[in-house]
Design a protein around this motif. Sequence first.
Motif, PDB file in Angstrom:
ATOM      1  N   GLU A   1       0.834  -1.206   0.000  1.00  0.00           N
ATOM      2  CA  GLU A   1       0.000   0.000   0.000  1.00  0.00           C
ATOM      3  C   GLU A   1       0.869   1.256   0.000  1.00  0.00           C
ATOM      4  N   ALA A   2       1.976   1.212   0.751  1.00  0.00           N
ATOM      5  CA  ALA A   2       2.884   2.358   0.787  1.00  0.00           C
ATOM      6  C   ALA A   2       3.510   2.596  -0.583  1.00  0.00           C
ATOM      7  N   LYS A   3       3.872   1.510  -1.259  1.00  0.00           N
ATOM      8  CA  LYS A   3       4.475   1.629  -2.588  1.00  0.00           C
ATOM      9  C   LYS A   3       3.520   2.308  -3.564  1.00  0.00           C
ATOM     10  N   ALA A   4       2.238   2.062  -3.376  1.00  0.00           N
ATOM     11  CA  ALA A   4       1.239   2.623  -4.289  1.00  0.00           C
ATOM     12  C   ALA A   4       1.004   4.112  -4.052  1.00  0.00           C
ATOM     13  N   THR A   5       1.383   4.618  -2.872  1.00  0.00           N
ATOM     14  CA  THR A   5       1.101   6.015  -2.553  1.00  0.00           C
ATOM     15  C   THR A   5       2.332   6.919  -2.613  1.00  0.00           C
ATOM     16  N   VAL A   6       3.530   6.342  -2.522  1.00  0.00           N
ATOM     17  CA  VAL A   6       4.737   7.161  -2.483  1.00  0.00           C
ATOM     18  C   VAL A   6       5.037   7.751  -3.871  1.00  0.00           C
ATOM     19  N   VAL A   7       5.561   8.965  -3.885  1.00  0.00           N
ATOM     20  CA  VAL A   7       5.948   9.631  -5.134  1.00  0.00           C
ATOM     21  C   VAL A   7       7.444   9.438  -5.333  1.00  0.00           C
ATOM     22  N   LEU A   8       7.832   8.887  -6.485  1.00  0.00           N
ATOM     23  CA  LEU A   8       9.231   8.593  -6.790  1.00  0.00           C
ATOM     24  C   LEU A   8       9.773   9.557  -7.836  1.00  0.00           C
TER      25      LEU A   8
ATOM     26  N   ALA B   1       6.500  13.856   4.215  1.00  0.00           N
ATOM     27  CA  ALA B   1       5.965  14.699   3.139  1.00  0.00           C
ATOM     28  C   ALA B   1       4.555  14.243   2.784  1.00  0.00           C
ATOM     29  N   THR B   2       3.803  15.125   2.150  1.00  0.00           N
ATOM     30  CA  THR B   2       2.433  14.787   1.732  1.00  0.00           C
ATOM     31  C   THR B   2       2.294  14.982   0.230  1.00  0.00           C
ATOM     32  N   PRO B   3       2.244  13.880  -0.544  1.00  0.00           N
ATOM     33  CA  PRO B   3       2.422  12.478  -0.123  1.00  0.00           C
ATOM     34  C   PRO B   3       3.892  12.171   0.146  1.00  0.00           C
ATOM     35  N   PRO B   4       4.181  11.014   0.767  1.00  0.00           N
ATOM     36  CA  PRO B   4       5.579  10.640   1.036  1.00  0.00           C
ATOM     37  C   PRO B   4       6.377  10.557  -0.261  1.00  0.00           C
TER      38      PRO B   4
ATOM     39  N   ILE C   1       8.772   4.820   5.141  1.00  0.00           N
ATOM     40  CA  ILE C   1       7.487   5.370   4.682  1.00  0.00           C
ATOM     41  C   ILE C   1       6.348   4.814   5.529  1.00  0.00           C
ATOM     42  N   VAL C   2       6.515   3.585   6.061  1.00  0.00           N
ATOM     43  CA  VAL C   2       5.480   2.988   6.918  1.00  0.00           C
ATOM     44  C   VAL C   2       5.887   3.047   8.388  1.00  0.00           C
ATOM     45  N   GLY C   3       6.884   3.878   8.689  1.00  0.00           N
ATOM     46  CA  GLY C   3       7.253   4.095  10.084  1.00  0.00           C
ATOM     47  C   GLY C   3       8.216   3.090  10.677  1.00  0.00           C
ATOM     48  N   ILE C   4       8.932   2.344   9.837  1.00  0.00           N
ATOM     49  CA  ILE C   4       9.865   1.330  10.338  1.00  0.00           C
ATOM     50  C   ILE C   4      11.290   1.842  10.227  1.00  0.00           C
ATOM     51  N   PHE C   5      11.967   1.944  11.352  1.00  0.00           N
ATOM     52  CA  PHE C   5      13.343   2.414  11.399  1.00  0.00           C
ATOM     53  C   PHE C   5      14.249   1.331  10.831  1.00  0.00           C
ATOM     54  N   ASP C   6      15.200   1.719   9.998  1.00  0.00           N
ATOM     55  CA  ASP C   6      16.066   0.733   9.340  1.00  0.00           C
ATOM     56  C   ASP C   6      17.535   1.128   9.477  1.00  0.00           C
ATOM     57  N   GLU C   7      17.959   1.313  10.713  1.00  0.00           N
ATOM     58  CA  GLU C   7      19.353   1.698  10.977  1.00  0.00           C
ATOM     59  C   GLU C   7      20.302   0.609  10.497  1.00  0.00           C
ATOM     60  N   ASP C   8      21.330   1.019   9.766  1.00  0.00           N
ATOM     61  CA  ASP C   8      22.352   0.101   9.258  1.00  0.00           C
ATOM     62  C   ASP C   8      21.745  -1.035   8.431  1.00  0.00           C
ATOM     63  N   TYR C   9      20.592  -0.781   7.818  1.00  0.00           N
ATOM     64  CA  TYR C   9      19.943  -1.769   6.934  1.00  0.00           C
ATOM     65  C   TYR C   9      19.556  -3.061   7.684  1.00  0.00           C
ATOM     66  N   LYS C  10      19.330  -3.001   8.987  1.00  0.00           N
ATOM     67  CA  LYS C  10      19.053  -4.223   9.746  1.00  0.00           C
ATOM     68  C   LYS C  10      17.743  -4.883   9.311  1.00  0.00           C
ATOM     69  N   ASN C  11      16.670  -4.087   9.210  1.00  0.00           N
ATOM     70  CA  ASN C  11      15.379  -4.666   8.818  1.00  0.00           C
ATOM     71  C   ASN C  11      15.347  -5.036   7.340  1.00  0.00           C
TER      72      ASN C  11
END
Length: 281
Positions: free
Chosen positions: A67-74, A95-98, A126-136
């Motif tokens: 869903e996030a992929k469908a709303t984010v502006v690239l 940002a609005t939109p992200p 974009i969905v609120g998940i922190f990804d420090e050092d690419y861990k997630n």
Amino acid sequence: MKFTLSFLLIWSLSFSAAASPLDGQETNGGDPFVAEFLVVLDSVLARLPLTLPLENGAAIKREVLEEAKATVVLSSVDTLILDGREVAAINQPLATPPKIVISRTAWKFLSEKQKNLLALHELLPIVGIFDEDYKNSTALWQLIQPDNPISFSTMETAVVQCNREMFESVSESRFKRMLTQPQIESLIFQALEYECPAFIEKMTTWNINMDLCLGSISLTNWFLRSHIQSGPAAVEILQTLQVQGVPTYKVCAHKINDSCELVKKLGSPYQTQLSSAMGCK
């Protein structure tokens, strides 16, 4: 003649672009870097399991990322500088939109693995998940590696279908060798989602730890909230969790989960059957 040749050349290039493999993708004004980013992201998301375990013990649904992929502006630019250094991409979740901005210079030199990781790394915030050092993003990328997807995909399908014969055909050593801990936890949550006691029983036989939290919710509480019923499969699952030692009282992310109290609030006929299955007094 020059005009005619120029026109034909432009027409030919336009036709070739329209017939490219990227046809049908949202390319933000025909930006080939954005188009490739979307292709990479689509490919990664399509291969991920339905439930995604994260580095801190939490989990999210794959559909949240979709869903996030469908709303984010690239968009893309030649180079990107952040805090005085060149970066491959920048995400702007507030940002609005992200927005996600890609560096064309950096993208061209990335390997396939690096592009997969970058696509996930930029989408997660974009969905609120922190990804420090690419861990997630790394944990999710590992789920789709060449030595895992066939085996993991097979197990995922078996859980959805609750194929007991499939579970019996896989040895404990092979299961533990071919799956990562996040993959196993993902399968456990899916077994509860699709009410497959056979898989939960197999996890108990193999001494797989099922004392898990989904964010601030315990495994048992999550199951009760998403499956408030007293069918045979639900009762069997709760009985198996009790045998395995999964507690009915558990603290997850500083939040108390008292599954027995939750069952009491359900009233009849759920309270009697589920309380008995869980060993509640």
